[in-house]
Design a protein around this motif. Structure first.
Motif, PDB file in Angstrom:
ATOM      1  N   LYS A  28       0.820  -1.191   0.033  1.00 18.24           N
ATOM      2  CA  LYS A  28       0.107   0.117  -0.033  1.00 18.24           C
ATOM      3  C   LYS A  28       0.955   1.188   0.071  1.00 18.24           C
ATOM      4  O   LYS A  28       0.595   2.201  -0.626  1.00 18.24           O
ATOM      5  CB  LYS A  28      -0.988   0.144   1.247  1.00 18.24           C
ATOM      6  CG  LYS A  28      -1.910   0.937   1.448  1.00 18.24           C
ATOM      7  CD  LYS A  28      -3.039   1.051   0.325  1.00 18.24           C
ATOM      8  CE  LYS A  28      -4.044   2.341   0.261  1.00 18.24           C
ATOM      9  NZ  LYS A  28      -4.824   1.934  -0.936  1.00 18.24           N
TER      10      LYS A  28
ATOM     11  N   GLU B  19      -6.770  -3.143  -4.133  1.00 17.59           N
ATOM     12  CA  GLU B  19      -5.784  -2.259  -3.679  1.00 17.59           C
ATOM     13  C   GLU B  19      -5.434  -1.482  -4.944  1.00 17.59           C
ATOM     14  O   GLU B  19      -4.686  -1.849  -5.868  1.00 17.59           O
ATOM     15  CB  GLU B  19      -4.561  -2.797  -3.178  1.00 17.59           C
ATOM     16  CG  GLU B  19      -4.764  -3.539  -1.875  1.00 17.59           C
ATOM     17  CD  GLU B  19      -3.195  -4.267  -1.515  1.00 17.59           C
ATOM     18  OE1 GLU B  19      -2.404  -3.984  -1.983  1.00 17.59           O
ATOM     19  OE2 GLU B  19      -3.297  -4.956  -0.387  1.00 17.59           O
TER      20      GLU B  19
ATOM     21  N   THR C 221      -5.796   3.303  -5.874  1.00 21.45           N
ATOM     22  CA  THR C 221      -5.763   4.616  -5.583  1.00 21.45           C
ATOM     23  C   THR C 221      -6.124   5.384  -6.742  1.00 21.45           C
ATOM     24  O   THR C 221      -5.931   5.138  -7.788  1.00 21.45           O
ATOM     25  CB  THR C 221      -4.251   5.161  -4.867  1.00 21.45           C
ATOM     26  OG1 THR C 221      -4.378   6.427  -4.434  1.00 21.45           O
ATOM     27  CG2 THR C 221      -3.432   5.344  -6.060  1.00 21.45           C
ATOM     28  N   GLU C 222      -6.604   6.716  -6.530  1.00 28.12           N
ATOM     29  CA  GLU C 222      -7.089   7.357  -7.659  1.00 28.12           C
ATOM     30  C   GLU C 222      -6.316   8.640  -7.855  1.00 28.12           C
ATOM     31  O   GLU C 222      -5.268   8.851  -7.122  1.00 28.12           O
ATOM     32  CB  GLU C 222      -8.504   8.117  -7.195  1.00 28.12           C
ATOM     33  CG  GLU C 222      -9.643   7.092  -6.786  1.00 28.12           C
ATOM     34  CD  GLU C 222      -9.702   6.413  -5.428  1.00 28.12           C
ATOM     35  OE1 GLU C 222      -8.916   6.866  -4.755  1.00 28.12           O
ATOM     36  OE2 GLU C 222     -10.184   5.380  -5.067  1.00 28.12           O
TER      37      GLU C 222
ATOM     38  N   LEU D 156       1.096   4.032  -3.004  1.00 27.78           N
ATOM     39  CA  LEU D 156       0.739   5.534  -2.877  1.00 27.78           C
ATOM     40  C   LEU D 156       2.101   6.432  -3.341  1.00 27.78           C
ATOM     41  O   LEU D 156       1.680   7.433  -3.821  1.00 27.78           O
ATOM     42  CB  LEU D 156       0.528   5.648  -1.157  1.00 27.78           C
ATOM     43  CG  LEU D 156      -0.917   5.235  -0.834  1.00 27.78           C
ATOM     44  CD1 LEU D 156      -0.969   5.465   0.789  1.00 27.78           C
ATOM     45  CD2 LEU D 156      -2.163   5.801  -1.420  1.00 27.78           C
TER      46      LEU D 156
END
Length: 515
Positions: free
Chosen positions: A32, A180, A182-183, A36
Motif C-alpha cells: 500500500k 488495492e 488509488t485514484e 501511494l
C-alpha cells in the motif's frame, strides 16, 4: 592479526551488513505504501503536463498561436517538437471541422460529445486525458497520452503507462475488480482514473538500492573467501584452497537455485523465466550469468596459481600415466565443448532474446548480456586449456608424443563423425586447442599477434556457424508448430485468420487483375 587480515575481516563484516540492510529494506514498506508513493509520482508528472496545456488555454496569445498553426509551418513544427516528446498533442477544430492536428495516432469519434474541461477516455490506440476548450468558433482538444493499447503485444509493443508520463513499469490502470487501488486527479481536483500496482512491480521503492546492497555484500564476502584461499595457497595448500573456493561457489549457486534466496529478492527482467528458461540449473538468464561468473572465478583462481599445483611423483615418473593424463585432459575439454554447445543451443532455442548481431545498434541490454556470457565462456575455455597444459609440463611426455595423442583422438572422432553426421565444428575446436598448445609448448607463452588472431578467429567462426545452425533449428521448429496449428480445422483463430486472408486477396485490386 596483521593489517591485511583485519582488512579482509572488515570485508566480511561489510558484506554481512549490506545483506542485512537489504533484507531490512525489503520489509520496511508495504504494498500500500509503495502504491501511494508511485501514484504520487504519476500524479506529479501528470500535473506537470496539465500545467503545460493550461498554459496554452489560459493565455490569449497562446490561443491565437493555436489558431495560426494550420498556416504557420514554423509555429506548427515548434509546437510539435516541443510537446510531442512529452506525450502532448492538440487537435484544432473550426466550426466543427478539423483544421490542424499534431499527431495522427488518435482522434475522438465525435468532438461535440466531449465535455468542456478535463476528461479521461479510451481511444483506438490507448487511454488519454482530454482537455477541451471552446473559444468563439474554435474548439481545442489537447490529448495527454496515459496508456498505450495495442491489439498485438511483443517485445516492442507493450500495453503500459507511457514512459513519457511514468518511466517505471510499476503501475497499471485499475478496474472495478481490483482491491488495492488509488485514484488520480487532475490539477482541478477532478477524478480521472484509478491505478494499481502492476504485475511486474518491484517490491519496494528501494529496489535499486537493495540490488546494489546485495551485489556489494555478496562481492565483499566472495573477496573475503578469495583472500582466505590465496592465504592458504601461499602456504603451499593450493589444492585445499581451490577446493574451499569451489565448495563456496557451488554451495552459493546450488542453495540459490534450490531456495531462491537471492534471485527472488527483487523483480528484475534478467531473472524472468519468460525471457529464457532451460532447466533447473538455468531457470533464467540471470542464473546462467551467475553460474558462469562462479565458474570463471574458480577458473581465474586456478589459473593464477597454476604454477603451484604439483602432481604426485607416481604420475610424473610414469610415461603411460602421463599419456593417460593427456587423453583425460582432451576428453575433459571435449566434454566442456558439448556442454557449452548444449547451453547455448538452449539459450537460443528456449528464449525470446534478439541475437541478430548484424543489426548491432538495435540490440537491447539483454542481448548484450548474452554476448558477455559468450565471451566469458570462451575465456573459461582458454583458462582451462592453459591450466591443463601447465600441469602436463610436469610429466615425462615429449611434444611429439603429445601431438600423436592429439592427432589420434582427433582422427578417431573424425572417423566417427564421417559415419554419423560430419561437420567442421570439431575440427575448428581442435585447431583452437592446438594453437593454444603450440603457444605454450613451442612458443613458451610468448605473445604473438598471429597466434592470438587465429585463436580469436576460431572462436568467432564457431560462434557464427553455431548461431546460424541453432537459429535454423529454432526457425524450423516454429514453422512446424505453425503448420500443426493450421491442420487443426476446429481452431477459431485458424478459421478467422484464413477467412481474413481470403477476403484480403479477393478484395485486392492488383490480385484480381492478375488472376
Amino acid at each position: 592479526m596483521s593489517i591485511g587480515g583485519k582488512i579482509r575481516f572488515l570485508l566480511l563484516l561489510l558484506g554481512i551488513c549490506c545483506i542485512i540492510t537489504a533484507l531490512s529494506l525489503n520489509n520496511s514498506i508495504t504494498k500500500k505504501d509503495l502504491l501511494l508513493h508511485e501514484a504520487a509520482v504519476l500524479q506529479q508528472n501528470l500535473a506537470a503536463k496539465e500545467r503545460i496545456v493550461q498554459g496554452y488555454l489560459n493565455n490569449p496569445a497562446k490561443i491565437n498561436e493555436l489558431k495560426q498553426l494550420y498556416k504557420d509551418d514554423k509555429l506548427a513544427i515548434n509546437f510539435i517538437n516541443t510537446n510531442r516528446v512529452n506525450g502532448i498533442n492538440v487537435l484544432v477544430y473550426k466550426e466543427g471541422n478539423l483544421q490542424f492536428w499534431s499527431s495522427i495516432k488518435s482522434f475522438p469519434t465525435n468532438v461535440n460529445r466531449l465535455k468542456e474541461g478535463t476528461s479521461f477516455t479510451q481511444l483506438l490506440n490507448g487511454w488519454y486525458e482530454l482537455v477541451k476548450k471552446t473559444s468563439d468558433n474554435y474548439t481545442f482538444v489537447f490529448l495527454i497520452a496515459v496508456k498505450t493499447q495495442f491489439s498485438i503485444e511483443n517485445q516492442y509493443l507493450k500495453n503500459q503507462i507511457v514512459p513519457e508520463l511514468f518511466p517505471r513499469n510499476s503501475l497499471d490502470l485499475a478496474t472495478f475488480t481490483d482491491r488495492e487501488i488509488t485514484e488520480i486527479f487532475s490539477i482541478h481536483k477532478e477524478y480521472l482514473f484509478p491505478v494499481k500496482l502492476s504485475e511486474e512491480y518491484s517490491k519496494n521503492i528501494y529496489a535499486s538500492i537493495q540490488v546494489w546492497l546485495w551485489v556489494i555484500g555478496l562481492f565483499s564476502i566472495c573477496l573475503f573467501v578469495n583472500y582466505y584461499c590465496s592465504w592458504l595457497a601461499k602456504r603451499g595448500l593450493v589444492v585445499s584452497a581451490t577446493l574451499v573456493l569451489s565448495v563456496f561457489f557451488i554451495a552459493f549457486r546450488l542453495s540459490d537455485l534450490q531456495f531462491f534466496w537471492f534471485n527472488h529478492q527483487f523483480n528484475l527482467e534478467i531473472f524472468s523465466p519468460s525471457i529464457y528458461a532451460q532447466s533447473d540449473f538455468f531457470p533464467s538468464l540471470g542464473d546462467l550469468l551467475l553460474n558462469v561468473i562462479a565458474v570463471t572465478w574458480i577458473a581465474l583462481f586456478a589459473y593464477t596459481h597454476r604454477h603451484q599445483y604439483i602432481l604426485p611423483k607416481w604420475m610424473v615418473k610414469g610415461k603411460a600415466v602421463g599419456i593417460l593424463f593427456h587423453v583425460l585432459f582432451l576428453l575433459i575439454l571435449s566434454a566442456a565443448a558439448f556442454l557449452i554447445d548444449d547451453i547455448f543451443f538452449g539459450l537460443i532455442y528456449n528464449s525470446k532474446i534478439n541475437f541478430d548481431i548484424t543489426n548491432i545498434i538495435n540490440l537491447d541490454w539483454i542481448s548484450w548480456v548474452c554476448i558477455l556470457i559468450l565471451c566469458i565462456v570462451w575465456l573459461n575455455v582458454y583458462l582451462a586449456t592453459n591450466i591443463f597444459i601447465e600441469l602436463s609440463k610436469q610429466l615425462k611426455v615429449t611434444n611429439k608424443e603429445r601431438l600423436i595423442v592429439f592427432l589420434t583422438l582427433l582422427a578417431g572422432y573424425f572417423i566417427y563423425k564421417l559415419a554419423i553426421d560430419f561437420n567442421v565444428f570439431f575440427l575448428v575446436y581442435g585447431l583452437l586447442i592446438f594453437i593454444i598448445g603450440w603457444n605454450n609448448y613451442i612458443q613458451f607463452r610468448k605473445f604473438s599477434i598471429g597466434t592470438f588472431a587465429i585463436i580469436f578467429l576460431c572462436m568467432a567462426f564457431l560462434t557464427a556457424i553455431k548461431y546460424i545452425r541453432f537459429n535454423d533449428i529454432k526457425e524450423r521448429s516454429n514453422r512446424a508448430a505453425i503448420a500443426e496449428k493450421l491442420l487443426n480445422a476446429d481452431d477459431p483463430k485458424v478459421i478467422n485468420s484464413i477467412d481474413s486472408f481470403e477476403k484480403g486477396i479477393s478484395s485486392g485490386f492488383i490480385y484480381c487483375r492478375i488472376f
